[in-house]
Design an enzyme around this catalytic site. Structure first.
Site, mmCIF file in Angstrom:
data_model
loop_
_atom_site.group_PDB
_atom_site.id
_atom_site.type_symbol
_atom_site.label_atom_id
_atom_site.label_comp_id
_atom_site.label_asym_id
_atom_site.label_seq_id
_atom_site.Cartn_x
_atom_site.Cartn_y
_atom_site.Cartn_z
ATOM 1 N N ALA A 20 2.561 -9.007 -9.975
ATOM 2 C CA ALA A 20 2.253 -9.808 -8.840
ATOM 3 C C ALA A 20 3.347 -9.830 -7.703
ATOM 4 O O ALA A 20 3.105 -10.864 -6.881
ATOM 5 C CB ALA A 20 1.915 -11.177 -9.330
ATOM 6 N N GLY A 75 2.309 -5.430 -3.205
ATOM 7 C CA GLY A 75 1.089 -4.685 -3.026
ATOM 8 C C GLY A 75 -0.020 -5.479 -3.350
ATOM 9 O O GLY A 75 -0.320 -6.748 -2.981
ATOM 10 N N SER A 101 -9.350 3.214 -10.778
ATOM 11 C CA SER A 101 -8.955 3.891 -9.723
ATOM 12 C C SER A 101 -10.199 4.955 -9.871
ATOM 13 O O SER A 101 -10.432 5.370 -10.900
ATOM 14 C CB SER A 101 -7.673 4.647 -9.694
ATOM 15 O OG SER A 101 -7.850 5.855 -8.779
ATOM 16 N N TYR A 150 -2.366 10.171 -15.245
ATOM 17 C CA TYR A 150 -2.753 9.153 -14.391
ATOM 18 C C TYR A 150 -4.345 8.884 -14.586
ATOM 19 O O TYR A 150 -4.797 7.748 -14.965
ATOM 20 C CB TYR A 150 -2.211 9.335 -12.947
ATOM 21 C CG TYR A 150 -2.778 8.043 -12.187
ATOM 22 C CD1 TYR A 150 -2.127 6.851 -12.386
ATOM 23 C CD2 TYR A 150 -3.762 8.238 -11.177
ATOM 24 C CE1 TYR A 150 -2.608 5.665 -11.419
ATOM 25 C CE2 TYR A 150 -4.355 7.233 -10.547
ATOM 26 C CZ TYR A 150 -3.591 5.933 -10.587
ATOM 27 O OH TYR A 150 -3.920 4.857 -9.790
#
Length: 322
Positions: free
Chosen positions: A46, A49, A179, A207
């Site tokens: 937090a 971004g 993502s 990733y």
């Protein structure tokens, strides 16, 4: 076929969908009129971004936000910046390094000492490293940080969330950031044998594997909570292509984002929209085990919808954290 995260994620839907919102909507817009007073949220990552914007907008809506950050000084500075613009914002900063299970356990203990309920858990933080390496716990770093850290954190905070929703009658919400890079992984989805030995593992694939794990985690958690009859939802969110420091270690991707990325990427305010929508909007009440993109339910990969793979990952993850 281009297999970089930018190419995999390079799309933006700007037309309004069934929710009335789209990829062009901002976090403030999707939470307009939503009253978060009396709610408590934990937001990981937090201090910058999307995580920072998520924390700011939740605080704006009256939510008591606990900022879980790796760099405490950066977290405190972010908290002070928010408080300067939002008088009365209720915020706390606690240290959390998701790549370390010991750090995750310390965070959970420190959060418990605050004697706060927990209504919203936003597993936002993530890493994309240049080379695959091991975490301090001997796990491939993407998998350790992006999945295992959040898996353990969620498990440690879950009893608080259960009691909070029982006492308040308010639905608890768990949001895992993923993502569309989750499409880019192994044919079998998760290469379990590479978690403890990432030698020869491609960093983009690592990733993508960790992002697939985020969706599978959400799906299996949702199934378990429904089976238990608990009023807590668990959903996965794709924020879109955002120019944040996630790509700071990826020179090629950073260059792309600074060129064509200026056209296709979203602002941080837009990137936090789907997270805030799923975490707070009344339209999402009762919806669980879904993948959201552009503030609407989207379609993940077939691997992300594999219930048996989700169960296998859950058991594998339990063994690691135990």
């Amino acid at each position: 076929m281009c297999m970089s995260p930018l190419c995999v994620c390079a799309f933006i839907i700007i037309d309004a969908r069934p929710s009335g919102f789209s990829g062009a909507s901002t976090a403030e817009e999707v939470t307009a009129g939503v009253d978060g007073r009396g709610l408590v949220a934990v937001v990981t990552g937090a201090s910058s971004g999307i995580g920072l914007e998520t924390a700011r907008v939740l605080a704006m809506r009256g939510v008591h936000v606990v900022m879980a950050v790796r760099n405490v000084s950066a977290g405190v500075a972010a908290k002070e910046a928010i408080a300067a613009k939002i008088p009365g914002a209720r915020m706390d900063v606690l240290e959390l390094d998701l790549s370390s299970m010991a750090s995750v356990r310390r965070f959970a203990s420190e959060f418990e000492s605050l004697n706060l309920p927990l209504n919203i858990l936003i597993n936002n933080a993530g890493v994309m490293t240049r080379h695959c390496k091991l975490s301090c716990d001997g796990l491939e770093l993407h998998f350790a940080t992006n999945h295992i850290g959040h898996f353990l954190l969620t498990n440690l905070l879950l009893e608080n969330m259960k009691s909070s929703c029982r006492d308040s009658g308010v639905e608890g919400r768990i949001v895992n950031l993923t993502s569309s890079g989750h499409f880019m992984t192994y044919p079998e989805g998760i290469c379990f044998k590479k978690i403890h030995d990432p030698s020869g593992l491609n960093d983009f694939i690592a990733y993508g594997q960790s992002k697939l794990a985020n969706i599978l985690h959400s799906n299996e958690l949702s199934r378990i909570l429904k089976e238990e009859g608990v009023n807590i939802s668990a959903n996965a969110v794709h924020p879109g292509v955002i120019r944040t420091n996630l790509f700071r270690n990826r020179t090629i991707v950073s260059v792309l984002l600074n060129t064509i990325g200026r056209i296709i990427s979203r602002s941080v305010e837009q990137g936090a929209a789907t997270t805030c929508y799923v975490a707070m909007h009344p339209q999402v009440k009762g919806i669980s085990g879904k993948y959201f993109a552009n503030c609407n339910i989207g379609s993940p990969s077939s691997q992300a919808s594999d219930a048996e793979l989700a169960k296998k990952l859950w058991q594998f993850s339990l063994q690691i954290v135990s």
